[in-house]
Design a protein around this motif. Structure first.
Motif, PDB file in Angstrom:
ATOM      1  N   GLN A 172     -18.408  -6.377   1.577  1.00 37.99           N
ATOM      2  CA  GLN A 172     -17.106  -5.717   1.678  1.00 37.99           C
ATOM      3  C   GLN A 172     -17.111  -4.648   2.766  1.00 37.99           C
ATOM      4  OE1 GLN A 172     -14.473  -6.861  -0.182  1.00 37.99           O
ATOM      5  NE2 GLN A 172     -13.288  -5.656   1.263  1.00 37.99           N
ATOM      6  N   SER A 173     -18.225  -3.929   2.903  1.00 42.70           N
ATOM      7  CA  SER A 173     -18.227  -2.844   3.899  1.00 42.70           C
ATOM      8  C   SER A 173     -18.176  -3.415   5.323  1.00 42.70           C
ATOM      9  CB  SER A 173     -19.406  -1.885   3.683  1.00 42.70           C
ATOM     10  OG  SER A 173     -20.605  -2.554   3.919  1.00 42.70           O
TER      11      SER A 173
ATOM     12  N   GLN B 259     -10.542  -8.715   7.576  1.00 45.32           N
ATOM     13  CA  GLN B 259      -9.618  -8.375   6.487  1.00 45.32           C
ATOM     14  C   GLN B 259      -8.510  -9.417   6.399  1.00 45.32           C
ATOM     15  OE1 GLN B 259      -8.413  -4.251   7.238  1.00 45.32           O
ATOM     16  NE2 GLN B 259     -10.553  -3.802   7.635  1.00 45.32           N
TER      17      GLN B 259
ATOM     18  N   THR C 144       0.831  -1.209   0.000  1.00 48.19           N
ATOM     19  CA  THR C 144       0.000   0.000   0.000  1.00 48.19           C
ATOM     20  C   THR C 144       0.865   1.259   0.000  1.00 48.19           C
ATOM     21  OG1 THR C 144      -1.737  -1.180   1.178  1.00 48.19           O
ATOM     22  CG2 THR C 144      -1.830   1.225   1.264  1.00 48.19           C
TER      23      THR C 144
ATOM     24  N   ARG D 203     -20.961  -5.582  -2.320  1.00 46.91           N
ATOM     25  CA  ARG D 203     -20.599  -4.299  -1.705  1.00 46.91           C
ATOM     26  C   ARG D 203     -20.916  -4.288  -0.212  1.00 46.91           C
ATOM     27  NH1 ARG D 203     -22.997  -0.661  -6.500  1.00 46.91           N
ATOM     28  NH2 ARG D 203     -21.038  -0.359  -7.632  1.00 46.91           N
TER      29      ARG D 203
ATOM     30  N   ASP E 117     -14.451  -4.342   5.668  1.00 47.50           N
ATOM     31  CA  ASP E 117     -13.604  -3.147   5.795  1.00 47.50           C
ATOM     32  C   ASP E 117     -13.579  -2.588   7.211  1.00 47.50           C
ATOM     33  OD1 ASP E 117     -12.955  -3.291   3.152  1.00 47.50           O
ATOM     34  OD2 ASP E 117     -14.333  -1.719   2.493  1.00 47.50           O
ATOM     35  N   GLN E 118     -14.604  -2.932   7.981  1.00 47.47           N
ATOM     36  CA  GLN E 118     -14.674  -2.387   9.339  1.00 47.47           C
ATOM     37  C   GLN E 118     -14.050  -3.285  10.387  1.00 47.47           C
ATOM     38  OE1 GLN E 118     -18.817  -1.136   9.930  1.00 47.47           O
ATOM     39  NE2 GLN E 118     -18.611  -0.152   7.928  1.00 47.47           N
TER      40      GLN E 118
ATOM     41  N   ARG F  66     -16.597  -0.308  -6.206  1.00 43.42           N
ATOM     42  CA  ARG F  66     -16.672   1.138  -6.021  1.00 43.42           C
ATOM     43  C   ARG F  66     -18.063   1.655  -6.343  1.00 43.42           C
ATOM     44  NH1 ARG F  66     -11.148   3.356  -8.819  1.00 43.42           N
ATOM     45  NH2 ARG F  66      -9.711   2.478  -7.269  1.00 43.42           N
TER      46      ARG F  66
ATOM     47  N   ALA G 271     -11.983  -4.965  -6.239  1.00 43.31           N
ATOM     48  CA  ALA G 271     -12.098  -3.730  -5.444  1.00 43.31           C
ATOM     49  C   ALA G 271     -12.677  -2.603  -6.299  1.00 43.31           C
ATOM     50  CB  ALA G 271     -10.737  -3.330  -4.879  1.00 43.31           C
TER      51      ALA G 271
ATOM     52  N   GLU H  64      -9.845 -12.483   4.791  1.00 43.54           N
ATOM     53  CA  GLU H  64      -9.967 -12.279   3.339  1.00 43.54           C
ATOM     54  C   GLU H  64      -8.591 -12.431   2.662  1.00 43.54           C
ATOM     55  OE1 GLU H  64     -12.697 -12.071   1.656  1.00 43.54           O
ATOM     56  OE2 GLU H  64     -12.440 -10.854  -0.132  1.00 43.54           O
TER      57      GLU H  64
END
Lengths: 199, 199
Positions: free
Chosen positions: B117-118, B127, A139, B114, B121-122, B175, B171, B130
């Protein structure tokens, strides 16, 4: 070992350089013989006559003994990006970053790195931490490429490819029968990656 | 909801298709509103009138609701390897694997993906899960390439590159403003990766 001796040794270390290195060696030894989970920070410190307090002045926890080098490695990658010629292609910048990173691992470090890896290989949580480390480096490397004006997608892919090359070459470097330097292995792996894309 | 009603609904589901799907939708909804950590398997089941027992017939734990597709995804990648022409280059085999994998994600699935994923992401642990999923797919993909006679290094690099392309395209597909299909995005990302290696 008596409390007095431990305290005296603990005091000595205030002036002694390389305390972190001694703790690191002691930790690797204990992780290898007893297992990572079964070893405490206190035991690591005591095994080299230091106190738990001294341990925590150097490492936030026992896991960080294995990941202390992350910042230095990240900085090396980023310094390699900086030192690439302004007109270098994204993969040429990545090659420069790889050269800077591999300079941190001369052959003298191979035995230490092998012992570290064998501890990680035995613990899924440490493997995840290692994956996380490399994902973070990718990243930051992508960010650094974008700052040079590389477009977002190319920056992401070049950075990810660079980390793949590093991880693959590093794993080979640690193999028991491997004699080549990390620099040579990175060159070989990068060359193979570029050749693959051309066929 | 009374125990009798819950029991009756629980029984109904024995014949009803899509129980796993209902549980999955309910779980995503709860994970999104309450948070992953704060949601229990029992609450997920009860929110759609099912029992905890029914939940555990479908998922080993609440985390697996989010990762149930891993096996299907892995199988798609491997089927794509199988279906590539015998004389295909390693990257052409990977392209075939990517095509097979993306077929699992038609546009109708984008909204679900989506939301999934959200949630991920939290949560750093999700993560990591994944990352682990994708690392496992890369390993199996490399094995499949080696079985086709690709040498070890090329197999590793082609497989890792394939997973990088998939992750990057995926990814982008998620979006908010993205309209293109995952297939188109994978094509674009793969093309960019190959172009990068040529400069």
């Amino acid at each position: 070992m008596s409390v007095a001796v431990i305290t005296r040794l603990g005091r000595m270390t205030r002036w002694e350089p390389g305390t972190a290195k001694r703790l690191q060696e002691a930790a690797l030894e204990l992780f290898a013989t007893r297992g990572f989970e079964q070893t405490t920070a206190t035991e690591i410190a005591q095994s080299v006559g230091l106190t738990e307090r001294t341990f925590f002045r150097h490492f936030s926890d026992k896991r960080e003994v294995l990941f202390q080098g992350q910042q230095q490695l990240t900085e090396a990658f980023l310094a390699g990006v900086q030192s690439a010629p302004e007109d270098a292609s994204p993969m040429a910048v990545v090659a420069s970053a790889l050269r800077a990173a591999t300079a941190l691992f001369p052959d003298e470090r191979r035995s230490h790195s092998r012992r570290r890896q064998s501890v990680i290989d035995q613990n899924p949580a440490l493997q995840e931490r290692e994956r996380h480390k490399l994902a973070s480096i990718a990243t930051l490397l992508a960010d650094a490429l974008r700052e040079r004006g590389v477009d977002e997608l190319a920056a992401t892919l070049a950075a990810e490819s660079g980390v793949t090359v590093f991880r693959t070459a590093f794993a080979r470097w640690l193999r028991e029968d491997e004699q080549r330097s990390l620099t040579d292995l990175v060159d070989e792996v990068l060359h193979e990656l570029l050749a693959l894309a051309r066929h």
